[in-house]
Design a protein around this motif. Structure first.
Motif, PDB file in Angstrom:
ATOM      1  N   ASP A  11       0.828  -1.229   0.000  1.00 14.03           N
ATOM      2  CA  ASP A  11       0.000   0.000   0.000  1.00 14.03           C
ATOM      3  C   ASP A  11       0.849   1.260   0.000  1.00 14.03           C
ATOM      4  N   LEU A  12       1.850   1.242  -0.842  1.00 15.37           N
ATOM      5  CA  LEU A  12       2.803   2.357  -0.873  1.00 15.37           C
ATOM      6  C   LEU A  12       2.207   3.526  -1.644  1.00 15.37           C
ATOM      7  N   SER A  13       2.217   4.678  -1.005  1.00 22.02           N
ATOM      8  CA  SER A  13       1.746   5.898  -1.684  1.00 22.02           C
ATOM      9  C   SER A  13       2.785   6.992  -1.445  1.00 22.02           C
ATOM     10  N   TYR A  14       3.051   7.745  -2.464  1.00 25.67           N
ATOM     11  CA  TYR A  14       4.007   8.839  -2.307  1.00 25.67           C
ATOM     12  C   TYR A  14       3.879   9.772  -3.504  1.00 25.67           C
ATOM     13  N   SER A  15       4.314  10.997  -3.295  1.00 18.24           N
ATOM     14  CA  SER A  15       4.238  11.964  -4.370  1.00 18.24           C
ATOM     15  C   SER A  15       5.604  12.631  -4.548  1.00 18.24           C
ATOM     16  N   PHE A  16       6.116  12.624  -5.779  1.00 15.18           N
ATOM     17  CA  PHE A  16       7.411  13.251  -6.080  1.00 15.18           C
ATOM     18  C   PHE A  16       7.161  14.556  -6.825  1.00 15.18           C
ATOM     19  N   GLU A  17       7.772  15.617  -6.304  1.00 14.24           N
ATOM     20  CA  GLU A  17       7.554  16.919  -6.928  1.00 14.24           C
ATOM     21  C   GLU A  17       8.577  17.176  -8.022  1.00 14.24           C
ATOM     22  N   GLU A  18       8.225  18.059  -8.944  1.00 13.48           N
ATOM     23  CA  GLU A  18       9.126  18.317 -10.076  1.00 13.48           C
ATOM     24  C   GLU A  18      10.335  19.165  -9.638  1.00 13.48           C
ATOM     25  N   LYS A  19      11.383  19.067 -10.455  1.00 11.09           N
ATOM     26  CA  LYS A  19      12.616  19.868 -10.306  1.00 11.09           C
ATOM     27  C   LYS A  19      13.321  19.628  -8.972  1.00 11.09           C
ATOM     28  N   GLN A  20      13.143  18.456  -8.448  1.00  6.25           N
ATOM     29  CA  GLN A  20      13.783  18.101  -7.185  1.00  6.25           C
ATOM     30  C   GLN A  20      14.726  16.922  -7.410  1.00  6.25           C
ATOM     31  N   PHE A  21      15.739  16.856  -6.556  1.00  5.56           N
ATOM     32  CA  PHE A  21      16.685  15.741  -6.591  1.00  5.56           C
ATOM     33  C   PHE A  21      16.389  14.864  -5.370  1.00  5.56           C
ATOM     34  N   TYR A  22      15.796  13.680  -5.663  1.00  8.14           N
ATOM     35  CA  TYR A  22      15.409  12.757  -4.591  1.00  8.14           C
ATOM     36  C   TYR A  22      16.442  11.625  -4.478  1.00  8.14           C
ATOM     37  N   THR A  23      16.638  11.182  -3.264  1.00 10.75           N
ATOM     38  CA  THR A  23      17.331   9.899  -3.080  1.00 10.75           C
ATOM     39  C   THR A  23      16.417   9.005  -2.256  1.00 10.75           C
TER      40      THR A  23
ATOM     41  N   ASP B 146      22.834  19.582 -10.463  1.00  7.89           N
ATOM     42  CA  ASP B 146      22.734  20.622 -11.496  1.00  7.89           C
ATOM     43  C   ASP B 146      21.530  20.382 -12.403  1.00  7.89           C
ATOM     44  N   LEU B 147      21.337  19.115 -12.742  1.00  5.02           N
ATOM     45  CA  LEU B 147      20.231  18.782 -13.656  1.00  5.02           C
ATOM     46  C   LEU B 147      18.893  19.199 -13.043  1.00  5.02           C
ATOM     47  N   ALA B 148      18.780  18.979 -11.748  1.00  2.00           N
ATOM     48  CA  ALA B 148      17.528  19.324 -11.060  1.00  2.00           C
ATOM     49  C   ALA B 148      17.384  20.836 -10.927  1.00  2.00           C
ATOM     50  N   HIS B 149      18.448  21.465 -10.527  1.00  2.00           N
ATOM     51  CA  HIS B 149      18.326  22.891 -10.200  1.00  2.00           C
ATOM     52  C   HIS B 149      18.492  23.794 -11.409  1.00  2.00           C
ATOM     53  N   GLU B 150      19.374  23.468 -12.309  1.00  2.00           N
ATOM     54  CA  GLU B 150      19.618  24.351 -13.462  1.00  2.00           C
ATOM     55  C   GLU B 150      18.758  23.995 -14.672  1.00  2.00           C
ATOM     56  N   TYR B 151      18.472  22.699 -14.832  1.00  4.34           N
ATOM     57  CA  TYR B 151      17.744  22.282 -16.042  1.00  4.34           C
ATOM     58  C   TYR B 151      16.294  21.863 -15.751  1.00  4.34           C
ATOM     59  N   GLY B 152      15.915  21.920 -14.490  1.00  3.61           N
ATOM     60  CA  GLY B 152      14.516  21.667 -14.121  1.00  3.61           C
ATOM     61  C   GLY B 152      14.095  20.216 -14.241  1.00  3.61           C
ATOM     62  N   LYS B 153      15.040  19.295 -14.161  1.00  5.93           N
ATOM     63  CA  LYS B 153      14.684  17.869 -14.259  1.00  5.93           C
ATOM     64  C   LYS B 153      14.385  17.340 -12.860  1.00  5.93           C
ATOM     65  N   THR B 154      13.567  16.316 -12.809  1.00  5.41           N
ATOM     66  CA  THR B 154      13.330  15.633 -11.539  1.00  5.41           C
ATOM     67  C   THR B 154      14.214  14.387 -11.528  1.00  5.41           C
ATOM     68  N   ILE B 155      15.023  14.270 -10.483  1.00  4.63           N
ATOM     69  CA  ILE B 155      15.964  13.153 -10.408  1.00  4.63           C
ATOM     70  C   ILE B 155      15.579  12.288  -9.214  1.00  4.63           C
ATOM     71  N   ILE B 156      15.400  11.012  -9.474  1.00  3.14           N
ATOM     72  CA  ILE B 156      15.110  10.078  -8.375  1.00  3.14           C
ATOM     73  C   ILE B 156      16.196   9.011  -8.395  1.00  3.14           C
ATOM     74  N   VAL B 157      17.018   9.044  -7.352  1.00  5.12           N
ATOM     75  CA  VAL B 157      18.162   8.130  -7.295  1.00  5.12           C
ATOM     76  C   VAL B 157      17.946   7.130  -6.168  1.00  5.12           C
ATOM     77  N   VAL B 158      18.109   5.894  -6.508  1.00  8.46           N
ATOM     78  CA  VAL B 158      18.059   4.831  -5.498  1.00  8.46           C
ATOM     79  C   VAL B 158      19.485   4.575  -5.048  1.00  8.46           C
ATOM     80  N   THR B 159      19.725   4.624  -3.755  1.00 12.65           N
ATOM     81  CA  THR B 159      21.091   4.424  -3.265  1.00 12.65           C
ATOM     82  C   THR B 159      21.081   3.874  -1.846  1.00 12.65           C
ATOM     83  N   HIS B 160      22.183   3.272  -1.473  1.00 11.66           N
ATOM     84  CA  HIS B 160      22.294   2.887  -0.068  1.00 11.66           C
ATOM     85  C   HIS B 160      23.409   3.727   0.581  1.00 11.66           C
ATOM     86  N   SER B 161      23.917   4.701  -0.227  1.00  9.14           N
ATOM     87  CA  SER B 161      25.053   5.498   0.233  1.00  9.14           C
ATOM     88  C   SER B 161      24.561   6.769   0.926  1.00  9.14           C
TER      89      SER B 161
END
Lengths: 224, 539
Positions: A26-38, A188-203
């Motif tokens: 039952d996973l629900s979540y919302s990702f906003e644009e132009k943000q860099f998520y991990t 940079d991609l998120a902040h300068e180019y307006g892309k939404t970045i979602i990175v999966v990491t354990h770091s």
């Protein structure tokens, strides 16, 4: 800021050794644009599975994934992958018999998005922006270092002019200096180019540089 | 079109893999070309030879069926009854067969030897040989009267060979062995009306000053004293025939032929006269009836002399006893389909014969060669599909990541399969193109050697069905066998291994077929999974 990607009641499980293993519940979540998520989480928590679902590489048992308000199954997973998102893999996943430039052009050739006419120059510029000069751009990718290959992979993810980029452990095979450099690019991609970045990491070092940190635990996402 | 570019890059940038695949296709191509080349040469030789043969089908009594039927009869009366009504070919059957548009004409021929009238008003074309010099001195013909007293007379050889047909054309004329130089052939109406019309040779016409519309007088028998027994007169033997056609022929007499001196005038094609069978029968009817009347009084208890058997125009077909009818078709290649189509629609105890027994016997080495060659082709094709599929499966297994990447960037499955197909098709086309040159050379020498071996190991009489006794070169006036004699040499001379454009096209089509199957199976095996699973397998 509006949501670019919304997850509604996602469930995902698989059979392992005769037992059903629930990965997402039952996973629900919302990702906003132009943000860099991990997205962080312990090993086996389902980070890569979640990335596969949102990238349209797999389908959930139930629940909906909305891209800019539209269910991605209605868009068509194929079309969604072609025109709306890009993925950067830990293993780079470049095509070995193509040059760095040709790998970038590959993404351009498949998308239906509007692109500049002089694609070759655009691809050269993209690569150069990520430190791949033209002499290296014309080399077969297996003649480049790991860091260079990941840069090519990032350049390829941008080539199709999409707004949502996923990355699965993009720095997993890289040294610390290169890791910082790659994460800097994502920022940079998120902040300068307006892309939404979602990175999966354990770091932790990677997640510490992101705008938003999200934890995947017990099949649910929690904002940290 | 980018998937095509990617395919070309894959082939050119992975040269060792491409060379190995080219070599594989080259070897496969050689074997397929050898197989197809040899098989086609054998089939072409048969077809070319068959086309040289006359397209004739014989409608005849099936003695094998009769024997089988009689063997299973146990009642003697039943057996006797069967023999009294012995099966015969039916002109009604022939009429039905003639409705098939492939039939050009039919020969339902009855042959007789006749004389000129008692005035010798029609001279025959002379051969000026020994046989002619001895005519009338060769022997006697004897008969016994009712008191069993023997009467003998000098036997006189006939002059003319009469050929009657039940249909308004003949094979000899249709295929140009005989040509009408003036006038025409008789019509169906003239046959039905038993009109006394005939065709004579141009030499006979020239010798006797005959032109179209003239009449000639012929006697169907030489008058003999035994005819007095049943009251026949010389007039009963003689008839006048209107000449409606004059013909030439392609059967020139060879005075150097070994049997030339033993040839009688009626064996000379110049002395052959064509007329409707009905006219020929009608000319003999008075004599036949008188003879029948006489003997029916002598042997009234004999079933042959029952009233319904008295010779008449109504029972002509029964009395003519036509043993077989030969049909001329438009194309030798139609013979076998024609026989197959009509075989089951005939009267009981009759059959159609394609006259290809000798041809089939002679063609046996070619058939064996063709079977082996086709076997090789199939064996190679099946093996090729298996080998190339396995090679492709192994290659694609190492490229799963590439499939996953292509799908993850949104490339369609069709384009991915298309890329792999083009990659393999490029190397296949190169391999097959190279194999065309070498394969055709190998096929020629190997095909000839195998054929030589086949001929040497078979027990075929290389002279075909020759060896029959003919009075002189080639011409047998009584023969109703219109099939063409062929020899093994005829067949062998047509055998030539040639790699035709059709074979080359076949090679490419088969090759691309192999490539398609080889790509589609492993591609499907991999792409039935979603992209995540494919990428995970790779990882």
């Amino acid at each position: 800021m509006s949501a670019i990607l919304e997850l509604e009641n996602l469930n995902y499980s698989y059979i392992d050794g005769g037992y059903e293993r629930q990965i997402l519940q039952d996973l629900s979540y919302s990702f906003e644009e132009k943000q860099f998520y991990t997205i962080l989480g312990p090993s086996g928590s389902g980070k890569t599975t979640l990335l596969s679902l949102v990238a349209g590489l797999d389908t959930p048992k139930s629940g909906r994934i909305l891209f800019e308000g539209k269910d991605i199954t209605e868009i068509g997973l194929h079309k969604y992958r072609r025109n709306d998102i890009s993925i950067v893999f830990q293993q780079y996943n470049l095509i070995s018999y193509l040059t760095a430039l040709e790998n970038v052009l590959l993404a351009m050739s498949e998308t239906d998005n509007e692109l500049p006419k002089d694609r070759k120059n655009v691809a050269y510029n993209l690569l150069e922006r990520f430190g791949i000069v033209s002499s290296k751009a014309d080399r077969l990718v297996n003649q480049l270092s790991g860091g260079e290959q990941q840069r090519v992979a990032i350049a390829r993810s941008l080539a199709s002019n999409v707004n949502l980029i996923f990355a699965d452990e993009p720095t997993g095979n890289l040294d610390t200096a290169t890791e910082k450099e790659i994460i800097g690019i994502f920022k940079d991609l998120a902040h300068e180019y307006g892309k939404t970045i979602i990175v999966v990491t354990h770091s932790d070092s990677v997640s510490s540089m992101s705008d938003q940190r999200v934890l995947l635990k017990d099949g649910k996402l929690t904002k940290l | 079109m980018n998937f095509i570019k990617r395919a070309i890059k894959n082939v050119t940038r992975k040269p060792s893999k491409s060379v190995l695949l080219i070599l594989t296709f080259f070897l496969i191509g050689n074997l397929v070309i050898i197989g197809l080349g040899v098989s086609n040469a054998a089939e072409s030789a048969k077809i070319l030879t068959r086309q040289k043969m006359r397209a004739v089908v014989t409608y005849k009594i099936d003695y094998d069926k009769i024997n089988q039927y009689v063997m299973q009869l146990t009642d003697e009366d039943e057996i006797n009854k069967f023999y009294e009504n012995y099966p015969r070919v039916k002109l009604a059957d022939v009429a039905l067969l003639l409705q098939d548009e492939r039939v050009k004409t039919a020969n339902a021929v009855n042959t007789n030897m006749w004389y000129s009238d008692r005035e010798n008003s029609l001279d025959f074309v002379h051969l000026n040989n020994q046989a002619e010099e001895n005519m009338g001195q060769n022997g006697q013909s004897c008969w016994y009267d009712e008191n069993n007293v023997e009467h003998c007379e000098i036997y006189k050889e006939p002059y003319f060979l009469i050929k009657g047909n039940m249909f308004p054309s003949m094979i000899e004329f249709e295929d140009g062995e005989y040509q009408i130089v003036s006038g025409r052939f008789y019509t169906q109406q003239e046959i039905d009306n038993a009109d006394m019309v005939c065709l004579v040779s141009e030499n006979l016409a020239a010798l006797n000053g005959i032109t179209i519309g003239d009449t000639i007088n012929l006697a169907n028998s030489n008058y003999s004293t035994w005819m007095e027994e049943f009251g026949a007169t010389q007039e009963d033997l003689e008839n006048s025939f209107e000449v409606i056609g004059i013909f030439s022929h392609n059967n020139p007499i060879n005075p150097d032929a070994p049997n030339f001196n033993y040839m009688y005038p009626y064996q000379n094609p110049d002395n052959m006269i064509f007329m409707p069978s009905t006219a020929e029968y009608m000319a003999q009817l008075t004599l036949s009836q008188k003879e029948w009347d006489h003997y029916s009084q002598m042997y009234p208890e004999e079933s042959y002399y029952s009233e319904d058997k008295r010779p008449s125009m109504e029972n002509m077909e029964e009395n003519l006893y036509i043993e077989n009818v030969t049909l001329l078709l438009d194309d030798p290649m139609n013979v076998e389909p024609f026989v197959e189509e009509h075989q089951n629609s005939l009267s009981q105890f009759t059959s159609l014969d394609a006259n290809n027994e000798e041809f089939n016997k002679l063609a046996k080495p070619l058939d064996t060669l063709s079977i082996y060659a086709n076997f090789i082709v199939w064996l190679v094709l099946i093996n090729a599909i298996v080998i190339i599929t396995l090679v492709t499966a192994l290659t694609l297994k190492t490229r799963e990541y590439e499939i996953g990447v292509l799908l993850s960037v949104g490339a369609s499955k069709l384009k991915v399969i298309g890329q792999f197909f083009i990659e393999l098709a490029i190397v296949a086309v190169i391999g097959f193109t190279l194999s065309i040159v070498s394969g055709s050379l190998i096929a020629k020498s190997l095909g000839n050697k195998v054929l030589e071996y086949q001929i040497a190991s078979s027990d075929i009489n290389e002279n075909g069905n020759g060896g029959l006794y003919y009075p002189y070169d080639g011409f047998d006036p009584w023969s109703t066998d219109y099939s063409t004699d062929i020899t093994l040499d005829d067949l062998i001379s047509e055998y030539e291994v040639k790699i035709s454009p059709l074979i080359i096209a076949e090679i490419y089509v088969l090759g691309l077929g192999i490539v398609f199957i080889s790509v589609i199976i492993p591609s499907f095996m991999i792409m039935r999974y979603n992209p995540k699973k494919i990428l995970m397998n790779q990882n």
